[in-house]
Scaffold this motif. Structure first.
Motif, mmCIF file in Angstrom:
data_model
loop_
_atom_site.group_PDB
_atom_site.id
_atom_site.type_symbol
_atom_site.label_atom_id
_atom_site.label_comp_id
_atom_site.label_asym_id
_atom_site.label_seq_id
_atom_site.Cartn_x
_atom_site.Cartn_y
_atom_site.Cartn_z
ATOM 1 N N ALA A 101 0.860 -1.190 0.000
ATOM 2 C CA ALA A 101 0.000 0.000 0.000
ATOM 3 C C ALA A 101 0.892 1.234 0.000
ATOM 4 C CB ALA A 101 -0.910 -0.004 1.227
ATOM 5 N N SER A 104 -0.796 6.794 0.175
ATOM 6 C CA SER A 104 -2.209 7.183 0.206
ATOM 7 C C SER A 104 -3.128 5.980 0.367
ATOM 8 C CB SER A 104 -2.569 7.973 -1.061
ATOM 9 O OG SER A 104 -2.275 7.228 -2.197
ATOM 10 N N GLY A 105 -2.554 4.798 0.578
ATOM 11 C CA GLY A 105 -3.364 3.613 0.856
ATOM 12 C C GLY A 105 -3.747 2.805 -0.374
ATOM 13 N N ILE A 106 -3.375 3.269 -1.558
ATOM 14 C CA ILE A 106 -3.704 2.537 -2.795
ATOM 15 C C ILE A 106 -2.770 1.332 -2.918
ATOM 16 C CG2 ILE A 106 -3.713 2.724 -5.323
ATOM 17 C CD1 ILE A 106 -4.516 5.723 -4.839
#
Lengths: 134, 186
Positions: A101, A104-106
């Motif tokens: 990840a 930004s968590g993507i």
């Protein structure tokens, strides 16, 4: 990377789990080479990853066309990791695949490129030794 | 000059504390103890891992969460620390709502205060259908209506304890031999 079995008929390997090791690997060590060195430290010839989590400075995984996908951090969190370590001709080789990840968590994923995945803060890994039947 | 312009060079980050010459802290045991754990619906991820394992004498373990639904899940990402006290710092909690955990790993150990600690990273699909991942907040994440299976590999000859790491300037889970733990409690 050779994806074919060593010999015809060698696709099934009988064996059992042996010792278990847990390690915390420190910043700036490479993910793939760190797991290889852990096996050298613990004397494991063959092993499976049984659990792993931690963070990378940046991540580098193989794309379908053989190029490299670079995921910029810091930190890139390791959220899934599967893999094994095999010994051959006096060396150990870790093959690791997983999901990461970005800051930004993507999520992104693929096989981790040796030397391209420096650990950011910490990496926790559990390996179980694999003992093939002779 | 650069024959491979697309190749990104791995970066070595400078941390605030003194460099530790030991780069791999490892402990091993003759074998792992394995358990299949079902995470109980309605409990927090933390309680659903800690309580049943404590009942069978397990306080240090590595676990694989085989995926399932959470009625509520919160997570953090890890951007650079603006204060400079560490290289990165966790973000404020992000509420993902009712969430599918696709796959997760959680480590069970003891906090610096001696309380059970769960460190979990996972890939998730949020209530909005977005694929995300990060550091799951075990107290703020609630198991959904169906039990979630977990493979537990428990450690006996050593334990995992959160201990301050001077190099990174944060507390981290590290393995310690059992006798060392007993001494510290004496």
């Amino acid at each position: 990377m050779n994806l074919m079995p060593d010999q015809p008929g060698s696709v099934v390997e009988k064996g059992r789990m042996g010792r278990v090791a847990y390690a915390r690997i420190a910043p700036n060590e490479d993910l793939v080479r760190g797991i290889e060195k852990l096996c050298l430290a613990e004397g494991f010839e063959n092993a499976f990853v049984r659990g792993a989590l931690g963070s990378l400075v940046d991540a580098c995984v193989l794309a379908n066309d053989g190029t490299e996908i670079h995921v910029s951090g810091p930190a890139v969190e390791i959220v899934s990791l599967a893999g094994e370590v095999r010994s051959k001709d006096g060396s150990v080789e870790a093959s690791l695949s997983g999901v990461v990840a970005d800051p930004s968590g993507i999520i992104h994923g693929g096989p981790f490129v040796s030397g391209g995945n420096p650990i950011c803060m910490t990496f926790e890994v559990t390996l179980e030794e694999w003992l093939p039947e002779a | 000059m650069n024959k491979f312009p697309s190749r990104h060079r791995a970066r070595s980050m400078r941390h605030p504390g003194r460099f530790n010459p030991v780069r791999i802290q490892s402990e091993s045991d003759l074998e792992g103890r394995h358990f299949r754990l079902l995470l109980t619906p309605g409990q927090s991820l933390r309680d659903a891992i800690v309580e049943p394992l404590r009942a069978v004498g397990v306080t240090s373990a590595s676990t694989t969460i085989l995926g399932g639904f959470f009625s509520q899940l919160s997570y953090c990402v890890a951007p650079p620390d603006p204060s400079g006290q560490a290289v990165i710092a966790y973000s404020a909690p992000i509420d993902a709502g009712p969430t599918c955990m696709i796959f997760g790993n959680a480590t069970l150990g003891l906090s610096s205060e001696g309380d059970p600690l769960v460190h979990c990273h996972a890939a998730i699909r949020t209530s909005g259908g977005e694929y995300r991942g990060g550091h799951i907040l075990p107290d703020r994440s609630i198991i959904g209506p169906t039990p979630i299976p977990v493979l537990v590999t428990a450690f006996e000859g050593f334990s995992l304890r959160q201990s301050f790491d001077p190099e990174t300037n944060i507390p981290l889970l590290q393995p310690f031999r059992e006798d060392a733990r007993n001494e510290s409690h004496a």
